[in-house]
Write a protein that holds these residues in place. Structure first.
Motif, PDB file in Angstrom:
ATOM      1  N   ARG A 124       0.828  -1.203   0.000  1.00 19.80           N
ATOM      2  CA  ARG A 124       0.000   0.000   0.000  1.00 19.80           C
ATOM      3  C   ARG A 124       0.867   1.260   0.000  1.00 19.80           C
ATOM      4  O   ARG A 124       0.534   2.260  -0.637  1.00 19.80           O
ATOM      5  N   LEU A 125       1.983   1.215   0.727  1.00 16.64           N
ATOM      6  CA  LEU A 125       2.900   2.359   0.725  1.00 16.64           C
ATOM      7  C   LEU A 125       3.478   2.602  -0.666  1.00 16.64           C
ATOM      8  O   LEU A 125       3.538   3.743  -1.136  1.00 16.64           O
ATOM      9  N   ILE A 126       3.902   1.525  -1.321  1.00 16.78           N
ATOM     10  CA  ILE A 126       4.404   1.672  -2.693  1.00 16.78           C
ATOM     11  C   ILE A 126       3.316   2.254  -3.578  1.00 16.78           C
ATOM     12  O   ILE A 126       3.549   3.200  -4.353  1.00 16.78           O
ATOM     13  N   ARG A 127       2.128   1.711  -3.463  1.00 18.23           N
ATOM     14  CA  ARG A 127       0.999   2.147  -4.306  1.00 18.23           C
ATOM     15  C   ARG A 127       0.705   3.635  -4.099  1.00 18.23           C
ATOM     16  O   ARG A 127       0.434   4.362  -5.058  1.00 18.23           O
ATOM     17  N   SER A 128       0.774   4.083  -2.858  1.00 20.27           N
ATOM     18  CA  SER A 128       0.457   5.465  -2.532  1.00 20.27           C
ATOM     19  C   SER A 128       1.607   6.429  -2.851  1.00 20.27           C
ATOM     20  O   SER A 128       1.375   7.558  -3.299  1.00 20.27           O
ATOM     21  N   LEU A 129       2.840   5.972  -2.631  1.00 18.51           N
ATOM     22  CA  LEU A 129       3.977   6.888  -2.668  1.00 18.51           C
ATOM     23  C   LEU A 129       4.804   6.813  -3.944  1.00 18.51           C
ATOM     24  O   LEU A 129       5.632   7.703  -4.198  1.00 18.51           O
ATOM     25  N   ASP A 130       4.602   5.790  -4.762  1.00 20.93           N
ATOM     26  CA  ASP A 130       5.378   5.638  -5.998  1.00 20.93           C
ATOM     27  C   ASP A 130       5.329   6.884  -6.893  1.00 20.93           C
ATOM     28  O   ASP A 130       6.374   7.347  -7.367  1.00 20.93           O
ATOM     29  N   PRO A 131       4.159   7.475  -7.138  1.00 20.39           N
ATOM     30  CA  PRO A 131       4.150   8.666  -8.003  1.00 20.39           C
ATOM     31  C   PRO A 131       4.980   9.814  -7.424  1.00 20.39           C
ATOM     32  O   PRO A 131       5.581  10.582  -8.178  1.00 20.39           O
ATOM     33  N   LEU A 132       5.030   9.903  -6.090  1.00 21.50           N
ATOM     34  CA  LEU A 132       5.793  10.970  -5.435  1.00 21.50           C
ATOM     35  C   LEU A 132       7.286  10.691  -5.503  1.00 21.50           C
ATOM     36  O   LEU A 132       8.088  11.614  -5.709  1.00 21.50           O
ATOM     37  N   LEU A 133       7.685   9.433  -5.326  1.00 20.62           N
ATOM     38  CA  LEU A 133       9.094   9.065  -5.448  1.00 20.62           C
ATOM     39  C   LEU A 133       9.597   9.315  -6.865  1.00 20.62           C
ATOM     40  O   LEU A 133      10.752   9.704  -7.068  1.00 20.62           O
TER      41      LEU A 133
END
Length: 248
Positions: A124-133
């Motif tokens: 879920r963290l990857i899913r949420s934060l990937d666009p920001l990274l």
């Protein structure tokens, strides 16, 4: 002239930030110049961390969040996007041990909880934060694993399986981002003087183990823009990297 701090101006999410490795990593990253987005369940412990980071001249944003709250993780990404528009560092540190028991004796609810925190929350963290990274010039995603993902110790089934799954998750993410500035690293801290280790090995003398503050400088280095390796596992005890090879 004052030397520039290695994480100056960077935004770092640290999960499990109020205890053990996460606590000392958050303090070290803040000292290195990062603004810490500290994620943990307990408001009081987060406020204590915030006091210490600010007293040392650092900056911190507190996020009281249970990582089983998937929509809450989604909101975290939205809030970071609104405030900064990017994320530079994810330190996915939070994890639980679960039950030490023969596999056939593990209760379903205990199995599900370990998988929810150690695996699903990180997805879920990857899913949420990937666009920001991906909006960072040098996004870094660091996942805390364990040697039991490979040694597969008897009676450690839920934890071992969850960490093996976490490594598969991290490596998949590394493969998917290999043509981006994101670098993905897994970390095996080894036996360390943490509450989780004391829970697993109650008869062990904690003074014989490294203190969690000792790994913090290495995590700062892995989070820095000049660290260029991806799809690797860092072994804290040997200071060695196990290199994998992403598919072409």
């Amino acid at each position: 002239m004052t030397e520039k701090k290695p994480l100056a101006g960077r935004i770092a999410v640290v999960t499990g930030a109020t205890r053990g490795i996460g606590y000392f990593a958050a303090k070290a990253m803040a000292e290195a110049g990062a603004h810490i987005v500290a994620v943990a369940r307990t408001q009081g412990a987060l406020e204590e961390l915030d006091d210490e980071i600010r007293a040392a001249g650092g900056a911190c944003t507190l996020v009281p969040l249970d990582l089983t709250d998937g929509p809450g993780i989604d909101r975290l990404g939205g809030a970071i996007n609104e405030r900064w528009g990017r994320l530079d560092i994810l330190l996915a540190n939070a994890g639980i041990l679960g039950t030490l028991s023969p596999l056939g004796h593990v209760q379903a609810k205990d199995w599900d909880k370990v998988m929810a925190i150690n695996v699903t929350a990180n997805w879920r963290l990857i899913r949420s934060l990937d666009p920001l990274l991906k909006r960072s010039e040098s996004g870094r995603a660091i996942f805390i694993s364990s040697g039991v993902a490979h040694s597969l110790k008897p009676f450690w089934g839920p934890y071992a399986v969850s960490k093996a799954a976490l490594e598969a998750l991290a490596r998949t993410y590394a493969h998917e981002t290999q043509k981006s500035p994101i670098k993905v690293v897994m970390v095996d801290p080894g036996a360390m003087r943490t509450a989780m280790r004391a829970q697993a090995m109650p008869g062990e003398d904690p003074e014989t183990l490294p203190h969690p503050s000792e790994i913090a400088p290495d995590l700062v280095k892995l989070a820095a823009p000049d660290f260029e390796q991806s799809d690797v596992l860092f072994d804290f005890r040997s200071k060695a990297f196990q290199n994998f090879h992403a598919p072409a």
